[in-house]
Design a protein around this motif. Sequence first.
Motif, PDB file in Angstrom:
ATOM      1  N   ILE A 104       0.863  -1.277   0.108  1.00 48.85           N
ATOM      2  CA  ILE A 104       0.026   0.133   0.036  1.00 48.85           C
ATOM      3  C   ILE A 104       0.794   1.033   0.173  1.00 48.85           C
ATOM      4  O   ILE A 104       1.984   1.480   0.794  1.00 48.85           O
ATOM      5  CB  ILE A 104      -0.726   0.022   1.306  1.00 48.85           C
ATOM      6  CG1 ILE A 104      -1.753  -1.339   1.052  1.00 48.85           C
ATOM      7  CG2 ILE A 104      -1.562   1.283   1.326  1.00 48.85           C
ATOM      8  CD1 ILE A 104      -2.687  -1.482   2.435  1.00 48.85           C
ATOM      9  N   GLY A 105       0.619   1.932  -0.978  1.00 45.69           N
ATOM     10  CA  GLY A 105       1.443   3.169  -0.995  1.00 45.69           C
ATOM     11  C   GLY A 105       2.761   2.943  -1.817  1.00 45.69           C
ATOM     12  O   GLY A 105       3.056   2.336  -2.697  1.00 45.69           O
ATOM     13  N   GLU A 106       3.688   3.787  -1.456  1.00 49.04           N
ATOM     14  CA  GLU A 106       5.197   3.681  -2.062  1.00 49.04           C
ATOM     15  C   GLU A 106       6.171   3.163  -1.144  1.00 49.04           C
ATOM     16  O   GLU A 106       6.191   3.234  -0.009  1.00 49.04           O
ATOM     17  CB  GLU A 106       5.395   5.048  -2.758  1.00 49.04           C
ATOM     18  CG  GLU A 106       4.630   5.575  -3.699  1.00 49.04           C
ATOM     19  CD  GLU A 106       5.160   7.042  -4.243  1.00 49.04           C
ATOM     20  OE1 GLU A 106       6.228   7.079  -4.334  1.00 49.04           O
ATOM     21  OE2 GLU A 106       4.280   7.689  -4.597  1.00 49.04           O
ATOM     22  N   LEU A 107       7.155   2.588  -1.706  1.00 50.00           N
ATOM     23  CA  LEU A 107       8.470   1.905  -0.928  1.00 50.00           C
ATOM     24  C   LEU A 107       9.621   2.573  -1.235  1.00 50.00           C
ATOM     25  O   LEU A 107       9.927   3.013  -2.389  1.00 50.00           O
ATOM     26  CB  LEU A 107       8.734   0.517  -1.397  1.00 50.00           C
ATOM     27  CG  LEU A 107       7.524  -0.376  -1.043  1.00 50.00           C
ATOM     28  CD1 LEU A 107       7.552  -1.690  -1.522  1.00 50.00           C
ATOM     29  CD2 LEU A 107       7.003  -0.248   0.565  1.00 50.00           C
ATOM     30  N   PHE A 108      10.347   3.128  -0.492  1.00 51.22           N
ATOM     31  CA  PHE A 108      11.796   3.298  -0.580  1.00 51.22           C
ATOM     32  C   PHE A 108      12.642   2.388  -0.274  1.00 51.22           C
ATOM     33  O   PHE A 108      12.892   1.885   0.918  1.00 51.22           O
ATOM     34  CB  PHE A 108      12.176   4.527   0.255  1.00 51.22           C
ATOM     35  CG  PHE A 108      13.454   5.352  -0.089  1.00 51.22           C
ATOM     36  CD1 PHE A 108      13.531   6.412  -0.873  1.00 51.22           C
ATOM     37  CD2 PHE A 108      14.553   4.918   0.428  1.00 51.22           C
ATOM     38  CE1 PHE A 108      14.422   6.942  -1.254  1.00 51.22           C
ATOM     39  CE2 PHE A 108      15.678   5.380   0.155  1.00 51.22           C
ATOM     40  CZ  PHE A 108      15.741   6.712  -0.618  1.00 51.22           C
ATOM     41  N   VAL A 109      13.290   1.494  -1.122  1.00 51.46           N
ATOM     42  CA  VAL A 109      14.182   0.227  -0.823  1.00 51.46           C
ATOM     43  C   VAL A 109      15.567   0.561  -1.019  1.00 51.46           C
ATOM     44  O   VAL A 109      16.170   1.135  -1.833  1.00 51.46           O
ATOM     45  CB  VAL A 109      13.696  -0.972  -1.955  1.00 51.46           C
ATOM     46  CG1 VAL A 109      14.524  -1.872  -1.819  1.00 51.46           C
ATOM     47  CG2 VAL A 109      12.065  -0.685  -1.912  1.00 51.46           C
ATOM     48  N   VAL A 145      13.322   8.912   5.671  1.00 51.03           N
ATOM     49  CA  VAL A 145      12.841   9.395   6.794  1.00 51.03           C
ATOM     50  C   VAL A 145      12.578  10.885   7.014  1.00 51.03           C
ATOM     51  O   VAL A 145      11.546  11.417   7.111  1.00 51.03           O
ATOM     52  CB  VAL A 145      13.317   8.755   8.054  1.00 51.03           C
ATOM     53  CG1 VAL A 145      12.696   9.299   9.256  1.00 51.03           C
ATOM     54  CG2 VAL A 145      13.129   7.051   8.132  1.00 51.03           C
ATOM     55  N   GLU A 146      13.641  11.636   6.735  1.00 48.08           N
ATOM     56  CA  GLU A 146      13.873  13.180   7.125  1.00 48.08           C
ATOM     57  C   GLU A 146      13.305  13.804   5.931  1.00 48.08           C
ATOM     58  O   GLU A 146      12.622  14.768   6.261  1.00 48.08           O
ATOM     59  CB  GLU A 146      15.285  13.525   7.517  1.00 48.08           C
ATOM     60  CG  GLU A 146      15.388  14.799   7.806  1.00 48.08           C
ATOM     61  CD  GLU A 146      16.815  15.066   8.468  1.00 48.08           C
ATOM     62  OE1 GLU A 146      17.157  15.628   9.530  1.00 48.08           O
ATOM     63  OE2 GLU A 146      17.807  14.784   7.832  1.00 48.08           O
ATOM     64  N   HIS A 147      13.326  13.322   4.717  1.00 42.27           N
ATOM     65  CA  HIS A 147      13.183  14.231   3.701  1.00 42.27           C
ATOM     66  C   HIS A 147      11.970  13.832   2.917  1.00 42.27           C
ATOM     67  O   HIS A 147      11.194  14.675   2.325  1.00 42.27           O
ATOM     68  CB  HIS A 147      14.207  14.445   2.749  1.00 42.27           C
ATOM     69  CG  HIS A 147      15.437  15.212   3.202  1.00 42.27           C
ATOM     70  ND1 HIS A 147      15.618  16.456   3.284  1.00 42.27           N
ATOM     71  CD2 HIS A 147      16.742  14.716   3.768  1.00 42.27           C
ATOM     72  CE1 HIS A 147      16.446  17.064   3.825  1.00 42.27           C
ATOM     73  NE2 HIS A 147      17.333  15.626   4.084  1.00 42.27           N
ATOM     74  N   LEU A 148      11.490  12.594   2.983  1.00 42.39           N
ATOM     75  CA  LEU A 148      10.432  12.236   2.343  1.00 42.39           C
ATOM     76  C   LEU A 148       9.194  11.640   3.085  1.00 42.39           C
ATOM     77  O   LEU A 148       8.041  11.272   2.690  1.00 42.39           O
ATOM     78  CB  LEU A 148      10.730  10.792   1.306  1.00 42.39           C
ATOM     79  CG  LEU A 148      11.756  11.081   0.398  1.00 42.39           C
ATOM     80  CD1 LEU A 148      12.217   9.789  -0.301  1.00 42.39           C
ATOM     81  CD2 LEU A 148      11.362  12.141  -0.561  1.00 42.39           C
ATOM     82  N   GLY A 149       9.593  11.810   4.532  1.00 49.61           N
ATOM     83  CA  GLY A 149       8.384  11.615   5.501  1.00 49.61           C
ATOM     84  C   GLY A 149       8.086  10.000   5.649  1.00 49.61           C
ATOM     85  O   GLY A 149       7.060   9.903   5.981  1.00 49.61           O
ATOM     86  N   THR A 150       9.152   9.021   5.253  1.00 49.22           N
ATOM     87  CA  THR A 150       8.823   7.795   5.544  1.00 49.22           C
ATOM     88  C   THR A 150       8.515   7.508   6.999  1.00 49.22           C
ATOM     89  O   THR A 150       9.249   7.735   7.810  1.00 49.22           O
ATOM     90  CB  THR A 150      10.155   6.986   4.968  1.00 49.22           C
ATOM     91  OG1 THR A 150      10.206   7.154   3.692  1.00 49.22           O
ATOM     92  CG2 THR A 150       9.982   5.361   5.286  1.00 49.22           C
ATOM     93  N   PRO A 151       7.395   6.769   7.266  1.00 50.11           N
ATOM     94  CA  PRO A 151       6.876   6.614   8.789  1.00 50.11           C
ATOM     95  C   PRO A 151       7.293   5.436   9.447  1.00 50.11           C
ATOM     96  O   PRO A 151       7.348   5.409  10.546  1.00 50.11           O
ATOM     97  CB  PRO A 151       5.360   6.853   8.536  1.00 50.11           C
ATOM     98  CG  PRO A 151       5.389   6.297   7.270  1.00 50.11           C
ATOM     99  CD  PRO A 151       6.110   6.670   6.469  1.00 50.11           C
TER     100      PRO A 151
END
Length: 98
Positions: free
Chosen positions: A1-6, A26-32
């Motif tokens: 669900i949504g996008e992944l930063f791998v 985490v810091e710039h893309l808001g990865t929770p």
Amino acid sequence: IGELFVVRNAGNLIGPFALGSVEYAVEHLGTPLVLLMGHTNCGAVGAALTPAQESGGLADILAEIRAAIGPELEPRAAERKNALHSLATLGRSPILQS
């Protein structure tokens, strides 16, 4: 669900570039959520369990894994120790701690 930063690399190691990539997410893309995954039959951990001498960047990877697993010789336990080592590295990041 949504996008992944791998972020992927041999042995699932968290070196400076991998750590910086996760911190950026985490810091710039808001990865929770950060999810660290190890796996069974990891070729890099298997290679680290052998006495073979490698050269170049692979030697650096195997040295890091060997430091993480210590004297462990059982593959599944070594894979777990290696994953926990990477998790501990992530846990020391002030960016990820906040």
